[in-house]
Design a protein around this motif. Structure first.
Motif, PDB file in Angstrom:
ATOM      1  N   ALA A 168       0.652  -1.047   0.007  1.00 47.46           N
ATOM      2  CA  ALA A 168      -0.078  -0.187  -0.088  1.00 47.46           C
ATOM      3  C   ALA A 168       0.758   1.253   0.177  1.00 47.46           C
ATOM      4  N   ALA A 169       0.244   2.245  -0.624  1.00 42.53           N
ATOM      5  CA  ALA A 169       0.791   3.592  -0.726  1.00 42.53           C
ATOM      6  C   ALA A 169       1.241   4.290   0.897  1.00 42.53           C
ATOM      7  N   ALA A 170       2.418   4.642   1.034  1.00 37.95           N
ATOM      8  CA  ALA A 170       2.687   5.247   2.279  1.00 37.95           C
ATOM      9  C   ALA A 170       1.808   6.130   2.966  1.00 37.95           C
ATOM     10  N   SER A 171       1.124   6.908   2.150  1.00 36.18           N
ATOM     11  CA  SER A 171       0.037   7.927   2.810  1.00 36.18           C
ATOM     12  C   SER A 171      -1.090   7.318   3.311  1.00 36.18           C
ATOM     13  N   LEU A 172      -1.302   5.878   3.208  1.00 34.08           N
ATOM     14  CA  LEU A 172      -2.341   5.169   3.983  1.00 34.08           C
ATOM     15  C   LEU A 172      -2.083   4.608   5.246  1.00 34.08           C
ATOM     16  N   LYS A 173      -0.886   4.977   5.558  1.00 36.87           N
ATOM     17  CA  LYS A 173      -0.257   4.485   7.130  1.00 36.87           C
ATOM     18  C   LYS A 173      -1.445   4.241   8.105  1.00 36.87           C
ATOM     19  N   GLU A 174      -1.775   5.301   8.556  1.00 33.63           N
ATOM     20  CA  GLU A 174      -2.482   5.338   9.874  1.00 33.63           C
ATOM     21  C   GLU A 174      -3.918   4.639   9.819  1.00 33.63           C
ATOM     22  N   SER A 175      -4.737   5.213   8.715  1.00 34.45           N
ATOM     23  CA  SER A 175      -6.025   4.818   8.448  1.00 34.45           C
ATOM     24  C   SER A 175      -5.898   3.218   8.071  1.00 34.45           C
ATOM     25  N   LEU A 176      -5.028   2.769   7.121  1.00 32.99           N
ATOM     26  CA  LEU A 176      -5.111   1.461   6.834  1.00 32.99           C
ATOM     27  C   LEU A 176      -4.787   0.414   7.933  1.00 32.99           C
ATOM     28  N   ASP A 177      -3.826   0.871   8.825  1.00 33.83           N
ATOM     29  CA  ASP A 177      -3.363  -0.008   9.828  1.00 33.83           C
ATOM     30  C   ASP A 177      -4.619   0.091  10.960  1.00 33.83           C
ATOM     31  N   SER A 178      -5.527   1.095  11.077  1.00 35.24           N
ATOM     32  CA  SER A 178      -6.529   0.839  11.801  1.00 35.24           C
ATOM     33  C   SER A 178      -7.629  -0.063  11.085  1.00 35.24           C
ATOM     34  N   VAL A 179      -7.878   0.115  10.012  1.00 36.69           N
ATOM     35  CA  VAL A 179      -8.886  -0.714   9.361  1.00 36.69           C
ATOM     36  C   VAL A 179      -8.423  -2.485   9.516  1.00 36.69           C
ATOM     37  N   ALA A 180      -6.953  -2.676   9.242  1.00 38.07           N
ATOM     38  CA  ALA A 180      -6.596  -3.884   9.415  1.00 38.07           C
ATOM     39  C   ALA A 180      -6.466  -4.376  10.689  1.00 38.07           C
TER      40      ALA A 180
END
Length: 263
Positions: free
Chosen positions: A39-51
């Protein structure tokens, strides 16, 4: 337990939990060691939360590798094992799809974003971003931090915007290029560059930076994050997490981070 890793490129490690479990409706899925997401680096916090929420609900582990979209696409094409790819630009998803590595009918445009100029410090004065902006003077002998302008979407969008506004030629000698957008953000946050170009979502996640201006949307191609299942991502867990990315619960997480959720 959810894990993030840099996919051979530097990425800032910050994981935010999402309170409460999300009902993703995935009660039975085939067993697998983990779901692997590039995933693109700009997704870090939000995608980690979803995961993290997905793992709490399903018990299925998710590992996410963050880097610039171009670097990730090249790794996938070279044979890196991943189940899902989320790019910050359509062209890098196009490259993976043209290589025959995207699962049929799985690709969709997931999110949108905004391009901004940031400055070091929390109270930096605003500027008007148009063709009259004297960026070299604004930099005062310092550098403009950007992601790699030829391979990382945030850098590509930034270069396109500066070219459209007639500012690129004057500022190009002052640009400090970073491996990804989060690395560019870090340069400004640490004061190593007085200004930088990043997404609005990165600025919101950054310490010691201010948004001082927003680039006109007409100055660069639309910022779109396409997501797709990859050819190997055909097991139940990967499909369930891919579906979860478009759930109402995930939409709330992405919107809270400043992304636009696309229909």
């Amino acid at each position: 337990m959810h894990r993030s890793r840099p996919a051979r490129f530097p990425a800032r490690a910050l994981v935010l939990g999402l309170a409460g479990a999300l009902a993703f409706g995935a009660s039975s899925m085939a067993a697998r060691a983990e779901v692997t997401v590039f995933a693109a680096a700009s997704l870090k916090e939000s995608l980690d939360s979803v995961a993290t929420a997905f793992e709490a609900e399903t018990g299925e582990p998710v590992t996410i590798s963050y880097a610039g979209s171009g670097a990730l696409a090249r790794q996938i094409i070279a044979g890196a094992e991943a189940d899902i790819f989320i790019s910050a630009a359509t062209e890098w998803m196009d490259a993976v799809e043209e290589a025959g590595l995207v699962a049929a009918d799985s690709r969709r445009d997931l999110l949108g974003n905004t391009l901004v100029l940031i400055a070091h410090g929390k109270d930096a004065p605003a500027v008007m971003i148009d063709g009259s902006l004297d960026l070299p003077a604004l930099l005062g002998g310092g550098h403009l931090a950007m992601a790699m302008v030829d391979s990382v979407p945030a850098g590509q969008y930034g270069k396109a915007a500066l070219q459209t506004l007639g500012l690129w030629e004057a500022v190009e000698p002052h640009v400090a290029q970073a491996d990804n957008v989060r690395a560019a953000l870090a340069l400004v946050a640490r004061g190593e560059a007085p200004f930088g170009i990043v997404y609005s979502t990165d600025a919101a996640a950054g310490d010691e930076v201010s948004i001082v201006g927003t680039f006109p949307q007409s100055s660069h191609p639309p910022i779109i994050y396409p997501a797709a299942l990859l050819a190997r991502g055909d097991d139940g867990a990967a499909q369930a997490f891919f579906k979860a990315l478009s759930s109402p619960e995930a939409a709330r997480v992405f919107e809270a981070a400043g992304f636009r959720v696309l229909p």
